[in-house]
Design a protein around this motif. Structure first.
Motif, short mmCIF file in Angstrom:
data_model
loop_
_atom_site.label_atom_id
_atom_site.label_comp_id
_atom_site.label_asym_id
_atom_site.label_seq_id
_atom_site.Cartn_x
_atom_site.Cartn_y
_atom_site.Cartn_z
N GLY A 186 -35.83 -107.52 -61.44
CA GLY A 186 -36.14 -107.10 -60.07
C GLY A 186 -35.27 -107.75 -59.01
O GLY A 186 -35.66 -107.90 -57.86
N LYS A 187 -34.05 -108.16 -59.40
CA LYS A 187 -33.12 -108.74 -58.43
C LYS A 187 -32.83 -107.78 -57.30
O LYS A 187 -32.83 -108.17 -56.13
CB LYS A 187 -31.78 -109.08 -59.10
CG LYS A 187 -31.80 -110.27 -59.99
CD LYS A 187 -30.44 -110.51 -60.62
CE LYS A 187 -30.00 -109.35 -61.50
NZ LYS A 187 -30.89 -109.09 -62.63
N SER A 188 -32.56 -106.51 -57.64
CA SER A 188 -32.23 -105.53 -56.60
C SER A 188 -33.41 -105.36 -55.67
O SER A 188 -33.24 -105.25 -54.45
CB SER A 188 -31.86 -104.20 -57.23
OG SER A 188 -30.98 -104.41 -58.30
N THR A 189 -34.61 -105.35 -56.24
CA THR A 189 -35.84 -105.21 -55.45
C THR A 189 -35.96 -106.37 -54.46
O THR A 189 -36.22 -106.18 -53.28
CB THR A 189 -37.05 -105.21 -56.41
OG1 THR A 189 -36.81 -104.24 -57.44
CG2 THR A 189 -38.34 -104.91 -55.70
N GLY B 241 -33.25 -106.24 -65.28
CA GLY B 241 -34.51 -105.52 -65.11
C GLY B 241 -35.63 -106.36 -64.50
O GLY B 241 -36.76 -105.89 -64.35
N ASN C 92 -42.30 -111.53 -60.71
CA ASN C 92 -42.37 -110.09 -60.39
C ASN C 92 -43.06 -109.33 -61.51
O ASN C 92 -42.73 -108.19 -61.80
CB ASN C 92 -40.95 -109.55 -60.16
CG ASN C 92 -40.96 -108.09 -59.71
OD1 ASN C 92 -41.93 -107.64 -59.11
ND2 ASN C 92 -39.90 -107.36 -60.01
N PHE D 61 -38.00 -96.64 -65.80
CA PHE D 61 -37.56 -96.30 -64.43
C PHE D 61 -36.06 -96.18 -64.28
O PHE D 61 -35.57 -95.63 -63.31
CB PHE D 61 -38.07 -97.35 -63.42
CG PHE D 61 -39.55 -97.56 -63.47
CD1 PHE D 61 -40.44 -96.50 -63.30
CD2 PHE D 61 -40.07 -98.83 -63.69
CE1 PHE D 61 -41.81 -96.70 -63.36
CE2 PHE D 61 -41.43 -99.04 -63.75
CZ PHE D 61 -42.32 -97.98 -63.58
N ARG D 62 -35.31 -96.79 -65.18
CA ARG D 62 -33.86 -96.71 -64.99
C ARG D 62 -33.18 -95.95 -66.12
O ARG D 62 -31.95 -95.84 -66.15
CB ARG D 62 -33.25 -98.12 -64.83
CG ARG D 62 -33.67 -98.76 -63.53
CD ARG D 62 -32.68 -99.71 -62.88
NE ARG D 62 -31.82 -100.46 -63.79
CZ ARG D 62 -31.52 -101.76 -63.64
NH1 ARG D 62 -32.01 -102.44 -62.63
NH2 ARG D 62 -30.71 -102.34 -64.47
N GLY E 19 -46.24 -108.66 -61.35
CA GLY E 19 -47.36 -107.96 -60.74
C GLY E 19 -47.02 -106.55 -60.29
O GLY E 19 -45.97 -106.00 -60.64
#
Ligand code: ADP
Length: 400
Positions: free
Chosen positions: A13-16, A11, A175, A144-145, A177
């Protein structure tokens, strides 16, 4: 090819971040995706799992029933080891294929949630860690998921801690922010660091040196050095007998240039030469123009003129974000012993440290307005004569 490891807690934010890097042109290798691919219906991986764990790990459609498999290995270390012994080599093989298929000028980003858990950091040229505190991650996973909160907490608790991940991070991407902020950070990292790093790696060029600036001691230097040393061990294997953090950044409390010095000890110069390509691929191209240290008086050579005694091989980091010098020296040679001795003497002797700092400041002043080789040379002209007088004092300290 530049090999980047990307990791972070669930969660974070690796995918982001992976998406932002892909947009910039990186080749993304998604280890979760590969882990699913190698046990897809019809694969040898799935057949091997059925043979070991039974046909009841299959869903009605013939695909892997993950919860059923998870239930079989839960709390059973032997079963888990068996599972890993089947899947890990398949994931490794597929990963190697994808890396080999990437064009030579690629920036390859391996998105690996369990990078720390599986000890993969030293295999990478650089490790990016996406960092967000646990409560924010849980909030995002739930919000969100659609992940169940207790489930998220349990899975996060089973992973490496934030501290363990930060310890392997060459770059920490915050991440916490607003959405979009980390993407801007990734963009900057790409243009300022990753693109020139890849270019340097491909062309065997060290990162450019600017002016010489003595900065206050950074408490992170020892840990940064250990991260580079872990990479150097992978490149050297048994050819190295020891790898040490040396130089001013290894002396606690000493202001220094923000350049790490590391020493690889090998049996002879042929061994040093044999490491050339592996060190280059690890991110430390050879500087063929530098093949020795300045001789200093020794008992073998009181006049200090025998340059052959002071032969070495020299590599420098290709990463513009982490300047480093790698000296490959022969075990027992004066240079190899001298550098360790000077480090230990300066660490132990406050007055010597103060004296050396004054010399460093004078060197910095002499190099003012210069960059690169000219700066280094002006600086060393001031420093080297002091070292020649410091060596006997350090020897005297050693012998007590
Ligand atoms: P990971 O791949 O590390 O598990 P994700 O990239 O899927 O994490 O991010 C987790 C969730 O948080 C996703 O739903 C994502 O859209 C969201 N998210 C990512 N970055 C931010 C951010 N800066 N602010 C709010 N939500 C974010």
């Amino acid at each position: 090819m530049l090999r980047i490891g990307l990791t972070g807690g669930m969660g974070a934010g690796k995918s982001t971040v992976a998406l932002a890097l892909a947009d910039l042109g990186a080749v993304i290798i998604d280890s979760d995706l590969i882990a699913r691919e190698v046990v897809a219906p019809g694969t040898e991986g799935l057949a091997a799992l059925v043979e070991v764990f039974g046909a009841d790990i299959l869903a009605a459609d013939g695909s892997l029933d993950r919860p059923a498999l998870a239930a079989k290995v839960f709390g059973d270390d032997a079963a888990r080891a068996k599972l890993n012994s089947i899947t890990h080599p398949l994931v490794g093989k597929r990963t190697a294929e994808l890396i080999a298929a990437a064009p030579p000028e690629s920036i390859v980003v391996q998105d690996i949630p369990l990078l720390v858990e599986n000890g993969l950091a030293p295999l990478m040229n650089l490790v990016l860690v996406v960092d967000v505190d646990i409560e924010t991650r849980i909030h995002r996973l739930v919000e969100f998921r659609g992940v169940d909160e207790a489930d998220a907490r349990a899975r996060i608790a089973a992973q490496a801690t934030d501290e363990q991940r930060r310890a392997v991070a060459d770059v920490l991407l915050d991440n916490s922010g607003a959405p979009g902020e980390v993407e801007a950070e990734v963009h900057r990292l790409w243009t300022e660091r990753l693109v020139p790093f890849e270019q340097n790696l491909r062309t065997g060029t060290s990162a450019r040196r600017g002016a010489i600036r003595i900065v206050p001691p950074d408490p992170d230097w020892p840990a940064e050095a250990q991260r580079l040393i872990a990479r150097l061990w992978i490149a050297c294997g048994t050819t190295a007998s020891r790898i040490d953090h040396i130089g001013s950044t290894a002396v606690p409390g000493l202001p220094a240039e923000d350049v790490l010095d590391l020493q690889i000890t090998v049996a002879d110069l042929a061994a040093a030469d044999s490491l050339r390509d592996a060190l280059g691929a690890a991110g430390f191209p050879c500087r063929p123009d530098i093949t020795q240290d300045d001789p200093k008086p020794t008992s073998q050579d009181p006049a200090g003129i025998d340059t052959a005694l002071w032969s070495k091989r020299f590599h420098q980091s290709a990463d513009p974000g982490r300047l480093a010098n790698v000296h490959v020296r022969v075990a027992g040679s004066p240079g190899q012993r001298y550098t360790l001795l000077i480090r230990d003497w300066l660490s132990a002797d406050t007055d010597a440290r103060a004296e050396y700092l004054a010399v460093k400041r004078a060197g910095e002043a002499a190099a003012a307005g210069l960059t690169g080789v000219a700066a280094t040379s002006a600086y060393q002209k001031v420093e080297e004569p002091w070292f020649a007088t410091a060596y006997p004092r350090a020897l005297a300290w050693q012998t007590g």
